[in-house]
Design a protein around this motif. Sequence first.
Motif, mmCIF file in Angstrom:
data_model
loop_
_atom_site.group_PDB
_atom_site.id
_atom_site.type_symbol
_atom_site.label_atom_id
_atom_site.label_comp_id
_atom_site.label_asym_id
_atom_site.label_seq_id
_atom_site.Cartn_x
_atom_site.Cartn_y
_atom_site.Cartn_z
ATOM 1 N N LEU A 104 20.372 5.961 -15.917
ATOM 2 C CA LEU A 104 21.535 6.234 -16.766
ATOM 3 C C LEU A 104 22.688 6.782 -15.951
ATOM 4 O O LEU A 104 23.837 6.377 -16.105
ATOM 5 C CB LEU A 104 21.152 7.235 -17.866
ATOM 6 C CG LEU A 104 20.445 6.637 -19.073
ATOM 7 C CD1 LEU A 104 19.827 7.732 -19.913
ATOM 8 C CD2 LEU A 104 21.430 5.841 -19.903
ATOM 9 N N ARG A 149 29.188 4.959 -15.926
ATOM 10 C CA ARG A 149 28.616 6.087 -16.668
ATOM 11 C C ARG A 149 28.740 7.376 -15.880
ATOM 12 O O ARG A 149 29.021 8.438 -16.444
ATOM 13 C CB ARG A 149 27.148 5.806 -17.000
ATOM 14 C CG ARG A 149 26.964 4.896 -18.197
ATOM 15 C CD ARG A 149 25.525 4.945 -18.693
ATOM 16 N NE ARG A 149 24.589 4.382 -17.728
ATOM 17 C CZ ARG A 149 24.161 3.134 -17.746
ATOM 18 N NH1 ARG A 149 24.590 2.314 -18.678
ATOM 19 N NH2 ARG A 149 23.305 2.705 -16.851
ATOM 20 N N HIS A 196 28.352 1.827 -22.935
ATOM 21 C CA HIS A 196 27.738 2.890 -22.132
ATOM 22 C C HIS A 196 27.496 4.148 -22.960
ATOM 23 O O HIS A 196 26.451 4.791 -22.850
ATOM 24 C CB HIS A 196 28.623 3.223 -20.939
ATOM 25 C CG HIS A 196 28.613 2.167 -19.888
ATOM 26 N ND1 HIS A 196 27.444 1.677 -19.354
ATOM 27 C CD2 HIS A 196 29.618 1.498 -19.277
ATOM 28 C CE1 HIS A 196 27.744 0.749 -18.454
ATOM 29 N NE2 HIS A 196 29.052 0.616 -18.393
ATOM 30 N N LYS A 224 24.404 4.050 -24.876
ATOM 31 C CA LYS A 224 23.216 4.347 -24.080
ATOM 32 C C LYS A 224 23.061 5.841 -23.844
ATOM 33 O O LYS A 224 21.966 6.399 -23.976
ATOM 34 C CB LYS A 224 23.313 3.622 -22.732
ATOM 35 C CG LYS A 224 23.162 2.128 -22.835
ATOM 36 C CD LYS A 224 22.591 1.549 -21.542
ATOM 37 C CE LYS A 224 22.046 0.151 -21.793
ATOM 38 N NZ LYS A 224 21.312 -0.377 -20.643
ATOM 39 N N LEU A 225 24.151 6.475 -23.465
ATOM 40 C CA LEU A 225 24.097 7.905 -23.164
ATOM 41 C C LEU A 225 23.687 8.709 -24.393
ATOM 42 O O LEU A 225 22.854 9.622 -24.315
ATOM 43 C CB LEU A 225 25.453 8.390 -22.644
ATOM 44 C CG LEU A 225 25.866 7.871 -21.263
ATOM 45 C CD1 LEU A 225 27.284 8.304 -20.923
ATOM 46 C CD2 LEU A 225 24.891 8.356 -20.208
#
Lengths: 229, 229
Positions: free
Chosen positions: B13, B19, B51, B54-55
Amino acid sequence: MNVGPDIAALGSLIGDPARARMLTALLSGKALTPSELAVEAGVTVQTASFHLGKLAGAGLTQQQKQGRHRYYSLADDDVADVLVAMEGLAAKRGHTRTRTGPKDPDLRKARVCYNHLAGTLGVHMFDSLLARQYLAAEAENLELTDAGRAFVTGLGIDLEPLAKSRRPLCKACLDWSARRTHLAGALGTAFLDRFFALGWAERQSASRVVAFSDNGAARFFSDFPNEAS
Amino acid sequence: MNVGPDIAALGSLIGDPARARMLTALLSGKALTPSELAVEAGVTVQTASFHLGKLAGAGLTQQQKQGRHRYYSLADDDVADVLVAMEGLAAKRGHTRTRTGPKDPDLRKARVCYNHLAGTLGVHMFDSLLARQYLAAEAENLELTDAGRAFVTGLGIDLEPLAKSRRPLCKACLDWSARRTHLAGALGTAFLDRFFALGWAERQSASRVVAFSDNGAARFFSDFPNEAS
DNA sequence: TTCATACTTCGATATTAATCTAAGCATAAA
DNA sequence: TTTATGCTTAGATTAATATCGAAGTATGAA
């Protein structure tokens, strides 16, 4: 903002499953060969070599040639600290690798956290030291009391060289299995080394498991009593 | 060894450049919108949104809806700690992003380290507090002395709520630009907040730069004298 | 020297994932 | 309601890279 340390490169290195498994294996504090690390990572030796090249290139590992073997280990404590910090965060977020093997309970009980004892027994020891006021804790600051000094010396640990080293004597470490603090730092390392020297426990193959003998465990609990846990 | 926290997922990540830039921007402690973060990362808003999904999914960030804006910030101090630790390691290994912009010197002088002051001025303040024995340091353990308490109170900081919080009052933080320790923890945050409140400095746009005014800087150096530096 | 072991390098492949354009949704303003 | 803005989702493309088989290098043993 194109300035500052490149955490992406670092993250990317740790971000590959195979490399992450290798680094985790190296968190045992032992130096391992590419073939051993390949098994650990579940890849072929070629792939392992490829990854080790990257890790070494980035300065995360160091290697030592010995005959036809090549021993890889983590570059220094800084690398280990970052890995442990990441383990802690990952565990807190519930991101654990799901395939639980037979070694899982052993790992949770007692394992090496680079150079000191972690797991249930690590926490137990820490609690015992606190309860008996051998260790004084204020917030995150840990200090060895006079009584603690006597106890440590009585266990056969020489405090002189520890005090001289630049490493902090007592350091709190929080890691994944028991979400509790345990003892790191030079003293934490000295304790674990002493347990090995006394024959209470031994390292298990290439894993991070610390295997206490029945006798060793008895001595451990007698020297580190704690009615609470 | 298929057990334990999944640091690979976490590393992966952080391992993406876009990111990583976003997370670094969020280290300013401010909540930012996807469009702001997109600029920061140098990608389109769509990519940024991808992104951020995802985070957030991994629990590294939290978001707050406010009208048609969506404010993203780091989930908690734990995430910030890991990022700072990684910055430190990356800097030590010399892995800095090479494109140095005009903001570089400003960043090195004074910048936000999530919620406290870092950079040359941060180190200066820390050294001053030590030299005047407002802060007592033993190894990595920091403690505010009685004289220190008086000084802090005199600056207009109320210590009561800080003592009550679960965060440690004083914490040492080592970050990249000056490879020196500076003050973090609840007190570190309180100092920075106070500087802003007093009008000595202000945050600069979406960056981590802390811009001191001429007058503010004068007050700063007069309140935190240190002939050594 | 010859063989075996430990490791690295090379080349090809395949999978993954970041990225963009375009379209859809939600909120606020007009 | 209509229009504009902020953000997300979908789909297609491209680029990166982990992986393995095969070949090459180095050290040790026979």
